[in-house]
Scaffold this motif. Sequence first.
Motif, PDB file in Angstrom:
ATOM      1  N   PHE A 389       0.809  -1.215   0.000  1.00  0.00           N
ATOM      2  CA  PHE A 389       0.000   0.000   0.000  1.00  0.00           C
ATOM      3  C   PHE A 389       0.843   1.266   0.000  1.00  0.00           C
ATOM      4  O   PHE A 389       0.365   2.334  -0.357  1.00  0.00           O
ATOM      5  CB  PHE A 389      -0.926   0.002   1.229  1.00  0.00           C
ATOM      6  CG  PHE A 389      -0.211   0.140   2.542  1.00  0.00           C
ATOM      7  CD1 PHE A 389      -0.060   1.388   3.133  1.00  0.00           C
ATOM      8  CD2 PHE A 389       0.325  -0.959   3.194  1.00  0.00           C
ATOM      9  CE1 PHE A 389       0.594   1.531   4.341  1.00  0.00           C
ATOM     10  CE2 PHE A 389       0.981  -0.826   4.395  1.00  0.00           C
ATOM     11  CZ  PHE A 389       1.120   0.425   4.969  1.00  0.00           C
ATOM     12  N   TRP A 390       2.094   1.188   0.409  1.00  0.00           N
ATOM     13  CA  TRP A 390       2.944   2.375   0.502  1.00  0.00           C
ATOM     14  C   TRP A 390       3.670   2.689  -0.799  1.00  0.00           C
ATOM     15  O   TRP A 390       4.296   3.739  -0.940  1.00  0.00           O
ATOM     16  CB  TRP A 390       3.994   2.159   1.597  1.00  0.00           C
ATOM     17  CG  TRP A 390       4.611   0.773   1.553  1.00  0.00           C
ATOM     18  CD1 TRP A 390       4.253  -0.295   2.318  1.00  0.00           C
ATOM     19  CD2 TRP A 390       5.666   0.321   0.696  1.00  0.00           C
ATOM     20  NE1 TRP A 390       5.026  -1.389   1.988  1.00  0.00           N
ATOM     21  CE2 TRP A 390       5.898  -1.044   0.999  1.00  0.00           C
ATOM     22  CE3 TRP A 390       6.441   0.920  -0.292  1.00  0.00           C
ATOM     23  CZ2 TRP A 390       6.864  -1.803   0.347  1.00  0.00           C
ATOM     24  CZ3 TRP A 390       7.402   0.160  -0.947  1.00  0.00           C
ATOM     25  CH2 TRP A 390       7.601  -1.178  -0.611  1.00  0.00           C
ATOM     26  N   ASP A 391       3.598   1.793  -1.779  1.00  0.00           N
ATOM     27  CA  ASP A 391       4.402   1.921  -3.003  1.00  0.00           C
ATOM     28  C   ASP A 391       3.692   2.836  -4.000  1.00  0.00           C
ATOM     29  O   ASP A 391       3.003   2.394  -4.919  1.00  0.00           O
ATOM     30  CB  ASP A 391       4.640   0.535  -3.601  1.00  0.00           C
ATOM     31  CG  ASP A 391       5.758   0.553  -4.635  1.00  0.00           C
ATOM     32  OD1 ASP A 391       6.346   1.631  -4.847  1.00  0.00           O
ATOM     33  OD2 ASP A 391       6.041  -0.507  -5.215  1.00  0.00           O
ATOM     34  N   ILE A 392       3.841   4.134  -3.831  1.00  0.00           N
ATOM     35  CA  ILE A 392       3.171   5.150  -4.651  1.00  0.00           C
ATOM     36  C   ILE A 392       4.127   5.601  -5.747  1.00  0.00           C
ATOM     37  O   ILE A 392       5.313   5.817  -5.503  1.00  0.00           O
ATOM     38  CB  ILE A 392       2.734   6.336  -3.778  1.00  0.00           C
ATOM     39  CG1 ILE A 392       1.822   5.848  -2.644  1.00  0.00           C
ATOM     40  CG2 ILE A 392       2.011   7.391  -4.605  1.00  0.00           C
ATOM     41  CD1 ILE A 392       1.470   6.924  -1.642  1.00  0.00           C
ATOM     42  N   ARG A 393       3.605   5.777  -6.949  1.00  0.00           N
ATOM     43  CA  ARG A 393       4.417   6.205  -8.092  1.00  0.00           C
ATOM     44  C   ARG A 393       3.756   7.409  -8.767  1.00  0.00           C
ATOM     45  O   ARG A 393       2.543   7.620  -8.656  1.00  0.00           O
ATOM     46  CB  ARG A 393       4.572   5.063  -9.098  1.00  0.00           C
ATOM     47  CG  ARG A 393       5.187   3.791  -8.498  1.00  0.00           C
ATOM     48  CD  ARG A 393       6.631   3.975  -8.130  1.00  0.00           C
ATOM     49  NE  ARG A 393       7.192   2.797  -7.485  1.00  0.00           N
ATOM     50  CZ  ARG A 393       7.744   1.782  -8.149  1.00  0.00           C
ATOM     51  NH1 ARG A 393       7.785   1.804  -9.469  1.00  0.00           N
ATOM     52  NH2 ARG A 393       8.236   0.740  -7.489  1.00  0.00           N
ATOM     53  N   PHE A 394       4.575   8.169  -9.518  1.00  0.00           N
ATOM     54  CA  PHE A 394       4.060   9.302 -10.290  1.00  0.00           C
ATOM     55  C   PHE A 394       4.746   9.301 -11.650  1.00  0.00           C
ATOM     56  O   PHE A 394       5.971   9.219 -11.752  1.00  0.00           O
ATOM     57  CB  PHE A 394       4.344  10.622  -9.575  1.00  0.00           C
ATOM     58  CG  PHE A 394       3.847  11.827 -10.317  1.00  0.00           C
ATOM     59  CD1 PHE A 394       2.487  12.121 -10.353  1.00  0.00           C
ATOM     60  CD2 PHE A 394       4.721  12.660 -10.995  1.00  0.00           C
ATOM     61  CE1 PHE A 394       2.024  13.230 -11.032  1.00  0.00           C
ATOM     62  CE2 PHE A 394       4.273  13.768 -11.687  1.00  0.00           C
ATOM     63  CZ  PHE A 394       2.912  14.051 -11.706  1.00  0.00           C
ATOM     64  N   ASP A 395       3.920   9.355 -12.699  1.00  0.00           N
ATOM     65  CA  ASP A 395       4.475   9.284 -14.046  1.00  0.00           C
ATOM     66  C   ASP A 395       3.594  10.095 -14.994  1.00  0.00           C
ATOM     67  O   ASP A 395       2.415   9.779 -15.187  1.00  0.00           O
ATOM     68  CB  ASP A 395       4.563   7.831 -14.514  1.00  0.00           C
ATOM     69  CG  ASP A 395       5.175   7.706 -15.901  1.00  0.00           C
ATOM     70  OD1 ASP A 395       6.006   8.577 -16.255  1.00  0.00           O
ATOM     71  OD2 ASP A 395       4.815   6.762 -16.627  1.00  0.00           O
ATOM     72  N   ASN A 396       4.164  11.156 -15.560  1.00  0.00           N
ATOM     73  CA  ASN A 396       3.518  11.924 -16.633  1.00  0.00           C
ATOM     74  C   ASN A 396       2.115  12.388 -16.238  1.00  0.00           C
ATOM     75  O   ASN A 396       1.136  12.214 -16.975  1.00  0.00           O
ATOM     76  CB  ASN A 396       3.459  11.091 -17.917  1.00  0.00           C
ATOM     77  CG  ASN A 396       3.143  11.953 -19.127  1.00  0.00           C
ATOM     78  OD1 ASN A 396       3.392  13.159 -19.130  1.00  0.00           O
ATOM     79  ND2 ASN A 396       2.596  11.333 -20.169  1.00  0.00           N
ATOM     80  N   GLY A 397       2.014  12.985 -15.064  1.00  0.00           N
ATOM     81  CA  GLY A 397       0.742  13.547 -14.642  1.00  0.00           C
ATOM     82  C   GLY A 397      -0.225  12.562 -14.040  1.00  0.00           C
ATOM     83  O   GLY A 397      -1.371  12.926 -13.760  1.00  0.00           O
ATOM     84  N   VAL A 398       0.190  11.327 -13.793  1.00  0.00           N
ATOM     85  CA  VAL A 398      -0.680  10.305 -13.212  1.00  0.00           C
ATOM     86  C   VAL A 398      -0.063   9.835 -11.903  1.00  0.00           C
ATOM     87  O   VAL A 398       1.076   9.355 -11.879  1.00  0.00           O
ATOM     88  CB  VAL A 398      -0.883   9.121 -14.164  1.00  0.00           C
ATOM     89  CG1 VAL A 398      -1.768   8.060 -13.512  1.00  0.00           C
ATOM     90  CG2 VAL A 398      -1.497   9.599 -15.475  1.00  0.00           C
TER      91      VAL A 398
END
Length: 556
Positions: A389-398
């Motif tokens: 649940f802690w593995d948050i990602r951010f890629d190209n506005g998402v």
Amino acid sequence: MVAVFNKDVLSWYLITLKLREAVDAANVQKSPPPQPQWQPRNLPLITNGASPPLQRHGETEPDRSAFARSRAQSPAHSPKPQDPEWVITIRGKLAQARAEEAACPWSRLSVYRVPKCLRDGDERAYTPQVVSIGPLHRGRRRLREMDRHKWRALHHVLKRTRHDVTAYLDAVRPLEDRVRACYEGGAAALGGTDLAECLVLDGTFVLELFRGAADGGKGFVDALGYSRHDPVFAMRGAMHAVRNDMILLENQLPLFVLDLLLGLQLGTPEQTTGAVAALAVRFFDPLMPTDAPLLRKDRSKLVESSVQAAAQAFDPLSDPMLHCLDVFRRSLLRAGLQPTPPPPARLWPKKWSSGLRRVADKRRQQFVHCVSELREAGIRCRRRNTDRFWDIRFDNGVLRIPRILIHDGTKSLFLNLIAFEQCHVTDTAAPGPGGNNITSYAIFMDNLINSADDVKYLHDRGIIEHWLGSDAEVADLFNRLCNEVVFDINDSYLSGLSDQVNRYYDYKWSTWVASLKHNYFSNPWAIVSVVAGIFLLLLTMAQTFFSAYSYYRPMQ
């Protein structure tokens, strides 16, 4: 002249005279002798009742510097004859503090009392409601009902192993000083026999629960010999409350005690190090804040992977685990957390100011903007398919956030994990003891969620699943998790990701595009009207062009 005296008056007069003479004599003895007006040459002035050694015939003069050093090295809190009573009291308190400092190796603490600043308003979340484990809550009236079931568990163990209880008592007695060093108050108040009884009784109860919870609770009946109608050891409703109490920070036993007791039961005391950790991961698996739609065999594989990770990634010999809450926390972070590096400054025209140290201020614990504001800037939230649940990602506005399950025990679980990270502070950011990974996640979600609308949006995207009454309760839960928490966002594993999100948020072009989509492409009718308007605009422009063209270039 004749005076007539009353006999009683005369007696009191004589007694008064005698008392006055006694008081005057005492004052004369207490008065200091007059100080001499001169001092012998080459001899220091002696004060405070101290005197240097006498110089004998044939000896050299005493070393004045050595005498001065001996005076300087005397303890500052040692009583002196001329000190008043209140100073002597202060010196006694200093001596008590020195003894306490010497008797408390702070580096060995692992079971802490939750600080008052954290527990104000949430006392129930840190206090056991059904069963006490360890010495901190031992003897509370409302928890005594479970003591008879502890004795039943010890009886089953002795009957099954054919051991005498003295074997367990004699084994834990040498560990008493080591156990006391693990607790922040409470254990020192128990005598040797009481502490040994507490360790054996509570430790046996915990191990019986761990061993019997395998295979959905069938181990209690098949392997341990309990009745399937047992009120506690049959995985009935009481087991849920017991499991919630056993994860509390103040309700823990040191893991080395549980390893010793399990080794005695199995007859292999030297080969059970780390075995209790694997059993604890199985037992606390229902408390995991994930809700992946897995089949039973898939769930078993997931638990097996957690057990293997707990045994491999966290070697008890090189990095010993402290207690069950520490084991549970490590199982949550079993793959380790790799910090996301911040993006280069040249990618975005406006740089997010993250150079300041932001500690212990609720207004400055700002990772990112809330969901509603991120949506206005064109940042979308999507569900990430993983059980971490802690593995948050951010890629190209998402922003991709794993699914999390919120139930009635989630608040207490996160509060105790955060309290453990606040109390057990080390320099490492690894998922072992120390670090602030759970705190970082909780504050990140607190920033994302400001209202029930934010929760609804995340629920519609499959990111939040909750069993609470309303979305507003979920928002209130996250907004209250980190009150009075000391935190530095620059030391978080999410600081780089937050920097990426904030740079994208500050990029104005993305905001304009998002506003265009929100205002003119939010529903099919709006899209049709925009297309029709563009078509009419093109027709108008074409008509204007041909009108002007025909004026300047008339047809022959």
